[in-house]
Design a protein around this motif. Structure first.
Motif, PDB file in Angstrom:
ATOM      1  N   GLY A   1      12.967  -4.749   4.416  1.00 42.43           N
ATOM      2  CA  GLY A   1      13.124  -4.633   5.856  1.00 42.43           C
ATOM      3  C   GLY A   1      13.756  -3.338   6.331  1.00 42.43           C
ATOM      4  N   TYR A   2      14.527  -2.656   5.462  1.00 44.43           N
ATOM      5  CA  TYR A   2      15.335  -1.542   5.951  1.00 44.43           C
ATOM      6  C   TYR A   2      15.222  -0.265   5.131  1.00 44.43           C
ATOM      7  CZ  TYR A   2      17.485  -5.146   8.818  1.00 44.43           C
ATOM      8  OH  TYR A   2      17.688  -6.172   9.716  1.00 44.43           O
ATOM      9  N   THR A   3      14.345  -0.220   4.138  1.00 42.98           N
ATOM     10  CA  THR A   3      14.196   0.999   3.365  1.00 42.98           C
ATOM     11  C   THR A   3      12.774   1.537   3.503  1.00 42.98           C
ATOM     12  OG1 THR A   3      13.504  -0.057   1.301  1.00 42.98           O
ATOM     13  CG2 THR A   3      15.871   0.140   1.689  1.00 42.98           C
ATOM     14  N   LEU A   4      12.639   2.837   3.328  1.00 38.81           N
ATOM     15  CA  LEU A   4      11.333   3.473   3.455  1.00 38.81           C
ATOM     16  C   LEU A   4      10.368   2.981   2.381  1.00 38.81           C
ATOM     17  CD1 LEU A   4       9.651   5.584   4.976  1.00 38.81           C
ATOM     18  CD2 LEU A   4      10.517   7.303   3.369  1.00 38.81           C
ATOM     19  N   TYR A   5      10.846   2.880   1.152  1.00 35.54           N
ATOM     20  CA  TYR A   5       9.982   2.417   0.074  1.00 35.54           C
ATOM     21  C   TYR A   5       9.584   0.955   0.273  1.00 35.54           C
ATOM     22  CZ  TYR A   5      10.692   6.652  -2.684  1.00 35.54           C
ATOM     23  OH  TYR A   5      10.682   7.956  -3.130  1.00 35.54           O
ATOM     24  N   GLY A   6      10.510   0.155   0.765  1.00 32.75           N
ATOM     25  CA  GLY A   6      10.188  -1.241   1.036  1.00 32.75           C
ATOM     26  C   GLY A   6       9.111  -1.375   2.095  1.00 32.75           C
ATOM     27  N   LYS A   7       9.212  -0.576   3.146  1.00 30.34           N
ATOM     28  CA  LYS A   7       8.186  -0.606   4.199  1.00 30.34           C
ATOM     29  C   LYS A   7       6.860  -0.085   3.684  1.00 30.34           C
ATOM     30  CE  LYS A   7      11.580  -0.194   7.923  1.00 30.34           C
ATOM     31  NZ  LYS A   7      12.129   0.650   9.009  1.00 30.34           N
ATOM     32  N   ALA A   8       6.902   0.869   2.750  1.00 37.06           N
ATOM     33  CA  ALA A   8       5.663   1.358   2.147  1.00 37.06           C
ATOM     34  C   ALA A   8       4.978   0.251   1.346  1.00 37.06           C
ATOM     35  CB  ALA A   8       5.955   2.553   1.254  1.00 37.06           C
ATOM     36  N   LEU A   9       5.758  -0.542   0.626  1.00 40.57           N
ATOM     37  CA  LEU A   9       5.180  -1.664  -0.121  1.00 40.57           C
ATOM     38  C   LEU A   9       4.600  -2.703   0.827  1.00 40.57           C
ATOM     39  CD1 LEU A   9       7.696  -2.301  -3.055  1.00 40.57           C
ATOM     40  CD2 LEU A   9       5.581  -1.004  -3.061  1.00 40.57           C
ATOM     41  N   ARG A  10       5.283  -2.961   1.934  1.00 46.27           N
ATOM     42  CA  ARG A  10       4.755  -3.912   2.915  1.00 46.27           C
ATOM     43  C   ARG A  10       3.444  -3.402   3.500  1.00 46.27           C
ATOM     44  NH1 ARG A  10       9.430  -4.761   7.104  1.00 46.27           N
ATOM     45  NH2 ARG A  10       7.748  -5.881   8.176  1.00 46.27           N
ATOM     46  N   ALA A  11       3.373  -2.119   3.780  1.00 43.53           N
ATOM     47  CA  ALA A  11       2.142  -1.552   4.319  1.00 43.53           C
ATOM     48  C   ALA A  11       0.999  -1.665   3.317  1.00 43.53           C
ATOM     49  CB  ALA A  11       2.369  -0.087   4.703  1.00 43.53           C
ATOM     50  N   THR A  12       1.292  -1.418   2.055  1.00 45.80           N
ATOM     51  CA  THR A  12       0.267  -1.536   1.024  1.00 45.80           C
ATOM     52  C   THR A  12      -0.207  -2.972   0.887  1.00 45.80           C
ATOM     53  OG1 THR A  12       1.339   0.283  -0.173  1.00 45.80           O
ATOM     54  CG2 THR A  12      -0.276  -1.023  -1.384  1.00 45.80           C
ATOM     55  N   ALA A  13       0.728  -3.918   1.028  1.00 46.97           N
ATOM     56  CA  ALA A  13       0.360  -5.331   0.938  1.00 46.97           C
ATOM     57  C   ALA A  13      -0.542  -5.746   2.090  1.00 46.97           C
ATOM     58  CB  ALA A  13       1.615  -6.196   0.913  1.00 46.97           C
ATOM     59  N   VAL A  14      -0.302  -5.204   3.286  1.00 49.66           N
ATOM     60  CA  VAL A  14      -1.099  -5.560   4.458  1.00 49.66           C
ATOM     61  C   VAL A  14      -2.494  -4.954   4.371  1.00 49.66           C
ATOM     62  CG1 VAL A  14      -1.301  -5.289   6.958  1.00 49.66           C
ATOM     63  CG2 VAL A  14       0.908  -5.891   5.940  1.00 49.66           C
ATOM     64  N   ASN A  15      -2.572  -3.655   4.040  1.00 52.35           N
ATOM     65  CA  ASN A  15      -3.869  -2.972   4.005  1.00 52.35           C
ATOM     66  C   ASN A  15      -3.790  -1.829   3.006  1.00 52.35           C
ATOM     67  OD1 ASN A  15      -6.181  -1.334   4.552  1.00 52.35           O
ATOM     68  ND2 ASN A  15      -6.349  -2.288   6.569  1.00 52.35           N
ATOM     69  N   ARG A  16      -4.364  -2.039   1.837  1.00 60.06           N
ATOM     70  CA  ARG A  16      -4.272  -1.052   0.767  1.00 60.06           C
ATOM     71  C   ARG A  16      -4.962   0.258   1.155  1.00 60.06           C
ATOM     72  NH1 ARG A  16      -3.024  -1.611  -4.571  1.00 60.06           N
ATOM     73  NH2 ARG A  16      -3.916  -0.114  -6.017  1.00 60.06           N
ATOM     74  N   ARG A  17      -6.145   0.172   1.754  1.00 58.46           N
ATOM     75  CA  ARG A  17      -6.866   1.373   2.152  1.00 58.46           C
ATOM     76  C   ARG A  17      -6.157   2.087   3.300  1.00 58.46           C
ATOM     77  NH1 ARG A  17     -13.003   0.353   3.236  1.00 58.46           N
ATOM     78  NH2 ARG A  17     -12.779  -0.229   1.040  1.00 58.46           N
ATOM     79  N   GLY A  18      -5.656   1.322   4.254  1.00 56.56           N
ATOM     80  CA  GLY A  18      -4.925   1.930   5.365  1.00 56.56           C
ATOM     81  C   GLY A  18      -3.665   2.632   4.901  1.00 56.56           C
ATOM     82  N   ALA A  19      -3.001   2.069   3.895  1.00 51.86           N
ATOM     83  CA  ALA A  19      -1.804   2.716   3.355  1.00 51.86           C
ATOM     84  C   ALA A  19      -2.144   4.079   2.759  1.00 51.86           C
ATOM     85  CB  ALA A  19      -1.162   1.821   2.298  1.00 51.86           C
ATOM     86  N   ARG A  20      -3.284   4.158   2.085  1.00 52.55           N
ATOM     87  CA  ARG A  20      -3.713   5.446   1.529  1.00 52.55           C
ATOM     88  C   ARG A  20      -3.955   6.467   2.651  1.00 52.55           C
ATOM     89  NH1 ARG A  20      -7.677   2.838  -2.207  1.00 52.55           N
ATOM     90  NH2 ARG A  20      -6.717   2.692  -4.262  1.00 52.55           N
TER      91      ARG A  20
END
Length: 345
Positions: free
Chosen positions: A218-237
């Motif tokens: 919830g509060y770290t940049l890397y954690g939010k990056a993992l959440r983004a990858t979980a939601v949409n792997r292609r969008g995260a790229r």
């Protein structure tokens, strides 16, 4: 059965259920980010538990050799990728993680054991010996296949599981191990039950780990990056998030959770080289209850699994595994009716 027996069974189920909850949350995390059903999660528990048990007996575990060998294999793979065009600057990080760290741990373990360290130091040594195997495993087995289908990744997980079981037999032998010395000695009367400090420590540690994961996501940049990858792997790229980094970090977190679970559970039950598979499967039942998507539901489902297992052991011990795994059937039926997905998904 009277109420006093029921309370004791609920107490036992809660202590084992919190371990299953950690594994369930870890399995959901790995699947959400990488689409990998991490069967080998149970082996992280086994390796953590047995490495800690060997250190607790003032012996040198074979996993220090495994760490060096795995690190060397990963570094050779990185050299090949650099030869094929990968930026050479990545070799510096790879050398630190794959060569310097394993060799430093390899040399430090016997030196530290010679000073008669406390149980806490041995637990820390266990983390340094086993946790790096998680990211190394991702590099060796999964990274090049990260965009494959879920079925292909599942087949890889099965192969990795059998490899880890075989290596566990080679490194630790067939005999079970139990750490008789607890982190905390003593007991406490609470809610009409007698709780050992060790069992309260396991429950508290589980709460701390889950809270730490919540803060991380919830509060770290890397954690939010993992959440983004979980939601949409292609969008995260597309927004610059490295999915390879996400997989590496996910396996790091998963191995930390698995090793800590093993360190805690080996104080209650005897662990053999193949025990982790059954423990991991029960965490997987909790993850299935959460639909491999919801962390809170997966954790609660794993607690329910632990309690049902405890009562099943009392009523019909020979069928306890059947009863626990039968929980998957109604859950899958409900999910098949309520879930919505399109053909592409």
């Amino acid at each position: 059965m009277d109420w006093s027996i029921a309370k004791i069974l609920m107490q036992d189920g809660l202590v084992t259920g919190v371990i299953y909850a950690l594994l369930a949350v870890s399995l959901v995390l790995v699947f959400a980010v990488t689409r990998i059903i991490l069967i080998v999660q149970g082996e992280f528990v086994t390796y953590g538990a047995l490495t800690f048990a060997v250190l607790a007996d003032d012996q040198i575990p074979g996993t220090r050799w495994l760490l060096v060998i795995a690190g060397l294999l990963v570094f050779v793979r990185e050299l090949w990728l650099v030869y094929r065009g990968k930026p050479a600057v990545t070799l510096v990080r790879s050398a630190l993680f794959c060569l310097v760290l394993p060799v430093a741990v390899f040399l430090a373990v016997p030196a530290i054991l010679g000073t008669a360290p406390s149980l806490w130091v041995k637990a820390l040594m266990t983390l340094f010996l086993v946790v790096p195997l998680g990211p190394m495993l991702y590099k060796l087995a999964y990274e090049s296949m990260a965009d494959s289908s879920v079925l292909a990744l599942f087949v890889i997980s099965i192969a990795v599981h059998f490899a880890f079981v075989g290596m566990g037999l080679a490194f630790f032998g067939a005999e079970g191990r139990l750490v008789a010395q607890p982190f905390f000695d003593g007991q406490l009367d609470l809610f009409g039950l007698t709780w050992t400090y060790q069992s309260l420590f396991v429950i508290a540690m589980t709460a701390v780990i889950i809270a730490a994961l919540w803060l991380f996501f919830g509060y770290t940049l890397y954690g939010k990056a993992l959440r983004a990858t979980a939601v949409n792997r292609r969008g995260a790229r597309l927004v610059g998030i490295s999915t390879d980094m996400s997989g590496f970090l996910t396996f790091l977190l998963s191995s930390i959770v698995g090793v800590l679970s093993g360190i805690m559970i080996v104080s209650f039950i005897s662990i053999t080289y193949e025990t982790g598979f059954m423990i991991g499967l029960k965490g997987f039942v909790g993850a299935i209850i959460g639909g491999l998507m919801s962390y809170p539901i997966a954790a609660v489902g794993a607690l329910v699994v632990g309690i049902i297992e405890s009562f099943s052991t009392f009523w019909a011990s020979e069928y306890k595994e059947v009863i626990v795994f039968a929980l998957i059937i109604p859950v899958l039926l409900i999910l098949s009716v309520t879930s919505r997905h399109d053909e592409e998904e």
